[in-house]
Design a protein around this motif. Structure first.
Motif, PDB file in Angstrom:
ATOM      1  N   VAL A   1      41.905  51.448  26.516  1.00  0.00           N
ATOM      2  CA  VAL A   1      41.961  50.421  27.553  1.00  0.00           C
ATOM      3  C   VAL A   1      42.105  49.076  26.860  1.00  0.00           C
ATOM      4  O   VAL A   1      41.220  48.661  26.110  1.00  0.00           O
ATOM      5  CB  VAL A   1      40.706  50.443  28.439  1.00  0.00           C
ATOM      6  CG1 VAL A   1      40.799  49.348  29.514  1.00  0.00           C
ATOM      7  CG2 VAL A   1      40.537  51.809  29.080  1.00  0.00           C
ATOM      8  N   VAL A   2      43.240  48.415  27.098  1.00  0.00           N
ATOM      9  CA  VAL A   2      43.486  47.076  26.569  1.00  0.00           C
ATOM     10  C   VAL A   2      43.102  46.089  27.673  1.00  0.00           C
ATOM     11  O   VAL A   2      43.773  46.002  28.700  1.00  0.00           O
ATOM     12  CB  VAL A   2      44.952  46.886  26.150  1.00  0.00           C
ATOM     13  CG1 VAL A   2      45.150  45.496  25.552  1.00  0.00           C
ATOM     14  CG2 VAL A   2      45.385  47.969  25.167  1.00  0.00           C
ATOM     15  N   HIS A   3      42.009  45.376  27.482  1.00  0.00           N
ATOM     16  CA  HIS A   3      41.448  44.543  28.538  1.00  0.00           C
ATOM     17  C   HIS A   3      42.212  43.238  28.695  1.00  0.00           C
ATOM     18  O   HIS A   3      42.663  42.639  27.707  1.00  0.00           O
ATOM     19  CB  HIS A   3      39.974  44.257  28.254  1.00  0.00           C
ATOM     20  CG  HIS A   3      39.095  45.444  28.435  1.00  0.00           C
ATOM     21  ND1 HIS A   3      38.384  45.688  29.587  1.00  0.00           N
ATOM     22  CD2 HIS A   3      38.835  46.503  27.615  1.00  0.00           C
ATOM     23  CE1 HIS A   3      37.705  46.810  29.471  1.00  0.00           C
ATOM     24  NE2 HIS A   3      37.961  47.333  28.276  1.00  0.00           N
ATOM     25  N   ALA A   4      42.317  42.795  29.932  1.00  0.00           N
ATOM     26  CA  ALA A   4      42.954  41.519  30.230  1.00  0.00           C
ATOM     27  C   ALA A   4      42.141  40.374  29.640  1.00  0.00           C
ATOM     28  O   ALA A   4      40.907  40.389  29.710  1.00  0.00           O
ATOM     29  CB  ALA A   4      43.083  41.338  31.742  1.00  0.00           C
ATOM     30  N   PRO A   5      42.785  39.352  29.060  1.00  0.00           N
ATOM     31  CA  PRO A   5      42.030  38.220  28.536  1.00  0.00           C
ATOM     32  C   PRO A   5      41.430  37.340  29.627  1.00  0.00           C
ATOM     33  O   PRO A   5      40.467  36.623  29.385  1.00  0.00           O
ATOM     34  CB  PRO A   5      43.079  37.451  27.723  1.00  0.00           C
ATOM     35  CG  PRO A   5      44.394  37.858  28.302  1.00  0.00           C
ATOM     36  CD  PRO A   5      44.225  39.272  28.759  1.00  0.00           C
ATOM     37  N   ASP A   6      42.002  37.399  30.826  1.00  0.00           N
ATOM     38  CA  ASP A   6      41.507  36.599  31.952  1.00  0.00           C
ATOM     39  C   ASP A   6      41.289  37.525  33.138  1.00  0.00           C
ATOM     40  O   ASP A   6      42.211  37.781  33.920  1.00  0.00           O
ATOM     41  CB  ASP A   6      42.512  35.492  32.300  1.00  0.00           C
ATOM     42  CG  ASP A   6      41.980  34.509  33.345  1.00  0.00           C
ATOM     43  OD1 ASP A   6      41.014  34.857  34.058  1.00  0.00           O
ATOM     44  OD2 ASP A   6      42.549  33.407  33.459  1.00  0.00           O
ATOM     45  N   ARG A   7      40.052  38.038  33.289  1.00  0.00           N
ATOM     46  CA  ARG A   7      39.775  39.009  34.333  1.00  0.00           C
ATOM     47  C   ARG A   7      39.918  38.395  35.730  1.00  0.00           C
ATOM     48  O   ARG A   7      40.405  39.043  36.647  1.00  0.00           O
ATOM     49  CB  ARG A   7      38.368  39.584  34.140  1.00  0.00           C
ATOM     50  CG  ARG A   7      37.901  40.584  35.218  1.00  0.00           C
ATOM     51  CD  ARG A   7      38.862  41.756  35.406  1.00  0.00           C
ATOM     52  NE  ARG A   7      39.121  42.467  34.200  1.00  0.00           N
ATOM     53  CZ  ARG A   7      38.351  43.417  33.683  1.00  0.00           C
ATOM     54  NH1 ARG A   7      37.255  43.780  34.289  1.00  0.00           N
ATOM     55  NH2 ARG A   7      38.688  44.017  32.567  1.00  0.00           N
ATOM     56  N   GLU A   8      39.508  37.139  35.899  1.00  0.00           N
ATOM     57  CA  GLU A   8      39.605  36.516  37.222  1.00  0.00           C
ATOM     58  C   GLU A   8      41.057  36.407  37.666  1.00  0.00           C
ATOM     59  O   GLU A   8      41.377  36.644  38.832  1.00  0.00           O
ATOM     60  CB  GLU A   8      38.927  35.143  37.215  1.00  0.00           C
ATOM     61  CG  GLU A   8      37.416  35.207  37.161  1.00  0.00           C
ATOM     62  CD  GLU A   8      36.833  36.006  38.323  1.00  0.00           C
ATOM     63  OE1 GLU A   8      37.301  35.826  39.468  1.00  0.00           O
ATOM     64  OE2 GLU A   8      35.922  36.820  38.091  1.00  0.00           O
ATOM     65  N   ALA A   9      41.938  36.043  36.754  1.00  0.00           N
ATOM     66  CA  ALA A   9      43.363  35.956  37.098  1.00  0.00           C
ATOM     67  C   ALA A   9      43.903  37.331  37.469  1.00  0.00           C
ATOM     68  O   ALA A   9      44.707  37.464  38.397  1.00  0.00           O
ATOM     69  CB  ALA A   9      44.149  35.362  35.929  1.00  0.00           C
ATOM     70  N   GLU A  10      43.438  38.355  36.765  1.00  0.00           N
ATOM     71  CA  GLU A  10      43.899  39.711  37.069  1.00  0.00           C
ATOM     72  C   GLU A  10      43.416  40.156  38.446  1.00  0.00           C
ATOM     73  O   GLU A  10      44.195  40.696  39.245  1.00  0.00           O
ATOM     74  CB  GLU A  10      43.401  40.676  36.004  1.00  0.00           C
ATOM     75  CG  GLU A  10      43.775  42.121  36.300  1.00  0.00           C
ATOM     76  CD  GLU A  10      43.347  43.079  35.223  1.00  0.00           C
ATOM     77  OE1 GLU A  10      44.097  44.037  34.952  1.00  0.00           O
ATOM     78  OE2 GLU A  10      42.260  42.891  34.641  1.00  0.00           O
ATOM     79  N   LEU A  11      42.148  39.912  38.755  1.00  0.00           N
ATOM     80  CA  LEU A  11      41.617  40.332  40.051  1.00  0.00           C
ATOM     81  C   LEU A  11      42.302  39.586  41.183  1.00  0.00           C
ATOM     82  O   LEU A  11      42.559  40.161  42.254  1.00  0.00           O
ATOM     83  CB  LEU A  11      40.105  40.117  40.086  1.00  0.00           C
ATOM     84  CG  LEU A  11      39.290  40.949  39.082  1.00  0.00           C
ATOM     85  CD1 LEU A  11      37.804  40.622  39.215  1.00  0.00           C
ATOM     86  CD2 LEU A  11      39.531  42.441  39.269  1.00  0.00           C
ATOM     87  N   ALA A  12      42.598  38.308  40.980  1.00  0.00           N
ATOM     88  CA  ALA A  12      43.311  37.554  42.006  1.00  0.00           C
ATOM     89  C   ALA A  12      44.708  38.116  42.217  1.00  0.00           C
ATOM     90  O   ALA A  12      45.215  38.172  43.350  1.00  0.00           O
ATOM     91  CB  ALA A  12      43.386  36.081  41.608  1.00  0.00           C
ATOM     92  N   ALA A  13      45.359  38.564  41.142  1.00  0.00           N
ATOM     93  CA  ALA A  13      46.702  39.118  41.250  1.00  0.00           C
ATOM     94  C   ALA A  13      46.704  40.453  41.993  1.00  0.00           C
ATOM     95  O   ALA A  13      47.622  40.743  42.768  1.00  0.00           O
ATOM     96  CB  ALA A  13      47.311  39.296  39.859  1.00  0.00           C
ATOM     97  N   VAL A  14      45.680  41.256  41.768  1.00  0.00           N
ATOM     98  CA  VAL A  14      45.635  42.591  42.372  1.00  0.00           C
ATOM     99  C   VAL A  14      45.100  42.542  43.794  1.00  0.00           C
ATOM    100  O   VAL A  14      45.663  43.143  44.711  1.00  0.00           O
ATOM    101  CB  VAL A  14      44.783  43.545  41.511  1.00  0.00           C
ATOM    102  CG1 VAL A  14      44.654  44.911  42.191  1.00  0.00           C
ATOM    103  CG2 VAL A  14      45.394  43.701  40.124  1.00  0.00           C
ATOM    104  N   PHE A  15      43.992  41.822  43.989  1.00  0.00           N
ATOM    105  CA  PHE A  15      43.274  41.868  45.263  1.00  0.00           C
ATOM    106  C   PHE A  15      43.435  40.601  46.098  1.00  0.00           C
ATOM    107  O   PHE A  15      43.004  40.570  47.252  1.00  0.00           O
ATOM    108  CB  PHE A  15      41.787  42.115  45.013  1.00  0.00           C
ATOM    109  CG  PHE A  15      41.507  43.378  44.253  1.00  0.00           C
ATOM    110  CD1 PHE A  15      41.509  44.606  44.900  1.00  0.00           C
ATOM    111  CD2 PHE A  15      41.260  43.353  42.892  1.00  0.00           C
ATOM    112  CE1 PHE A  15      41.252  45.779  44.202  1.00  0.00           C
ATOM    113  CE2 PHE A  15      40.998  44.518  42.182  1.00  0.00           C
ATOM    114  CZ  PHE A  15      40.993  45.730  42.843  1.00  0.00           C
ATOM    115  N   GLY A  16      44.022  39.560  45.521  1.00  0.00           N
ATOM    116  CA  GLY A  16      44.185  38.302  46.231  1.00  0.00           C
ATOM    117  C   GLY A  16      43.112  37.310  45.842  1.00  0.00           C
ATOM    118  O   GLY A  16      42.035  37.671  45.368  1.00  0.00           O
ATOM    119  N   ASP A  17      43.422  36.037  46.058  1.00  0.00           N
ATOM    120  CA  ASP A  17      42.496  34.968  45.675  1.00  0.00           C
ATOM    121  C   ASP A  17      41.785  34.354  46.864  1.00  0.00           C
ATOM    122  O   ASP A  17      41.180  33.297  46.755  1.00  0.00           O
ATOM    123  CB  ASP A  17      43.249  33.875  44.915  1.00  0.00           C
ATOM    124  CG  ASP A  17      44.372  33.260  45.746  1.00  0.00           C
ATOM    125  OD1 ASP A  17      44.525  33.651  46.917  1.00  0.00           O
ATOM    126  OD2 ASP A  17      45.077  32.383  45.221  1.00  0.00           O
ATOM    127  N   GLY A  18      41.861  35.029  48.009  1.00  0.00           N
ATOM    128  CA  GLY A  18      41.250  34.504  49.219  1.00  0.00           C
ATOM    129  C   GLY A  18      42.240  33.828  50.134  1.00  0.00           C
ATOM    130  O   GLY A  18      42.002  33.681  51.332  1.00  0.00           O
TER     131      GLY A  18
END
Length: 519
Positions: free
Chosen positions: A346-363
């Motif tokens: 598993v190669v982890h994303a350097p910016d998890r918040e940016a990744e979660l916003a991309a996948v699930f939306g930023d609100g």
């Protein structure tokens, strides 16, 4: 002997079919596609073979039980099961490299202390111990029994607030999330693991199942508990070999399969499901119907009526189509697989918040592409998936927004995202681009087209907590004689959970709707 019609031939549907057939029923499966397995497919080219769905198996006991109960050959006599060790390798942006041994609590503690510093392993071990309480409290009501009528008790999170010990089982565990209310998985990761890399490790278990750790309940800690306790397994030939073995078991039990046969209606008679109507206008009569497709697709087959009973769990509007999908890249590489290569990295994303916003939306509803996603790299040491020992078959996967919020039919954009996965994977495979013979891209739109899943979504497993938001519709419906199996029904998605859904449906049909599961 009852006549049973099964809609679809995914793993849950076939698990139900095999168990019903061995119980003496005549079972007929109608599948709109050209082959069995649902999302457990295969892509082959030039002597390379790749799984198009899950690449690893957890809780193999589910399929051991299925094969024992439906024939003379055990699971291990039907497929070659291999325990993966290390279970996973994790690479972080700061250069941290940690390998977690398979099914070894002590080994994981030592590995985390070595990678993250003294105390990291003990903090992880304490969290897993609390996750065991989640497992003990939820194993039967969530996995081994039909969804209970008072399912709302499962909407309270059983994860115990550290360091308070909890009393009892269901009554003493459910609903104790702390003074500020039930925590999310992300909150638990920050509070209890301290190190952001350890937090990312915990959150990656949820992300791999398409779950947003910012909203997933703390009960999602059960996911690493299951993996660490019961191990990680590979089937030689890939997970498609498991689907093939289950299909063959069904055929041995005289289950009848019809491919290219789309069901367009469910026949009702005297207030019961009495068969199905096919696209060619023919009607297949039955005493019971098992649907292995997304229940949200059933209303058109039921004259516009939803299948849920009053008070049942039901999916939120657009739930399936809003669930993340998978972007997968198949790599054909020249050169042998090096010794000591981890099966899964598993190669982890350097910016998890940016990744979660991309996948699930930023609100705001917007989903911008993530330049550096978390990528899972699968490199099986399996001569059956490569043309010879001078080549290697590698699969890259990232969780992405489903088709709809993102246009995955845009080939240029999909290729651009695929290149991001390849770039990330270079951390795990030095010299990757120099070794590439070719690559193939599979998007959520491709998954949707081949499996019928809305938006190419991949269902995750059920979880307690979050007021029941992570539960799935019950296996019984408002229409007597109509049952639900597969990842979009109780107990949710994943290979093991799909197999459990088949066992639950078979038990309900054979024993009656008062059946509460095997003791």
């Amino acid at each position: 002997m009852a006549r049973i019609v099964v809609i679809g031939s995914g793993m849950g549907a076939m698990a139900a079919a095999a168990r019903l057939a061995v119980a003496g029923h005549r079972v007929v499966v109608y599948e709109r596609g050209r082959t069995h397995g649902g999302g457990v497919g295969r892509f082959a080219r030039d002597g390379f073979r790749f799984d198009t769905g899950p690449g690893l198996l957890h809780l193999p006991a589910v399929y051991r039980d299925l094969f024992v109960k439906t024939g003379k050959q055990t699971l291990e006599q039907s497929v070659e099961l291999i325990q993966v060790d290390p279970a996973s390798r994790h690479l972080f942006a700061d250069g941290t490299d940690v390998r977690l041994p398979n099914a070894s609590r002590a080994g994981v503690l030592q590995a985390l202390d070595g990678a993250f510093g003294a105390g990291a392993g003990e903090r992880w071990s304490d969290l897993v111990n609390r996750a065991r309480e989640v497992w003990d409290a939820t194993r039967r009501p969530l996995l081994e029994e039909p969804l209970r009528a008072d399912w709302r008790v499962l909407g309270r999170d059983p994860y115990p607030a550290a360091p308070v010990r909890r009393r009892g089982r269901l009554g003493g565990l459910f609903g104790r999330g702390g003074a500020d209310g039930p925590p999310t998985l992300a909150a638990v990761a920050r509070r209890e693991l301290k190190d952001p890399r350890a937090a990312a490790l915990l959150e990656s278990h949820a992300l791999a199942h398409g779950l947003d750790p910012r909203s997933a309940p703390a009960a999602a800690t059960v996911l690493p508990y299951i993996e660490q306790t019961f191990g990680t397994w590979y089937v030689r030939g890939g997970m498609r070999a498991l689907a093939d073995a289950l299909h063959e078991r069904c055929r041995q039990r005289k289950v009848e399969f019809h491919f290219g046969a789309e069901v367009t209606g469910i026949v009702e008679k005297d207030g019961r499901a009495a068969g199905v109507e096919l696209a060619d206008g023919t009607v297949a009569e039955a005493d019971a119907v098992v649907s292995g497709i997304d229940p949200a697709l059933l209303p058109p087959l039921l004259g516009g009526q939803a299948p849920w009973r009053e008070g049942d769990v039901r999916p939120e509007p657009g739930a399936g189509g809003g669930t993340p999908g998978r972007l997968t890249v198949f790599l054909a590489l020249r050169g042998a697989r090096p010794e000591e290569t981890a099966h899964r990295t598993v190669v982890h994303a350097p910016d998890r918040e940016a990744e979660l916003a991309a996948v699930f939306g930023d609100g705001s509803g917007l989903r911008e592409p993530c330049p550096h996603p978390t990528v899972t790299v699968l490199r099986p040491d399996d001569p059956t998936v490569r043309p010879d020992d001078g080549h290697e078959a590698v699969t890259l996967t990232a969780v992405v927004a489903p088709h709809g919020p993102v246009d995955w039919t845009d080939g240029a954009a999909a290729e651009q995202d695929a290149q991001r996965l390849i770039t990330a994977a270079e951390a795990a495979i030095p010299g990757l681009r120099d070794r590439m013979l070719w690559h193939e891209v599979r998007t959520p739109a491709d998954t949707g087209a081949q499996t019928g899943a809305r938006g190419g979504a991949v269902p995750g497993p059920v979880l307690a907590g979050a007021d029941g938001a992570f539960l799935r519709p019950a296996n019984v419906t408002r229409l007597p004689g109509l049952y639900l199996a597969g990842g979009w029904a109780h107990p949710g998605g994943g290979l093991a959970h799909a197999g459990m859904s088949g066992a639950l449906v078979a038990g309900l049909i054979v024993e009656g709707e008062g059946w509460r599961g095997s003791q």
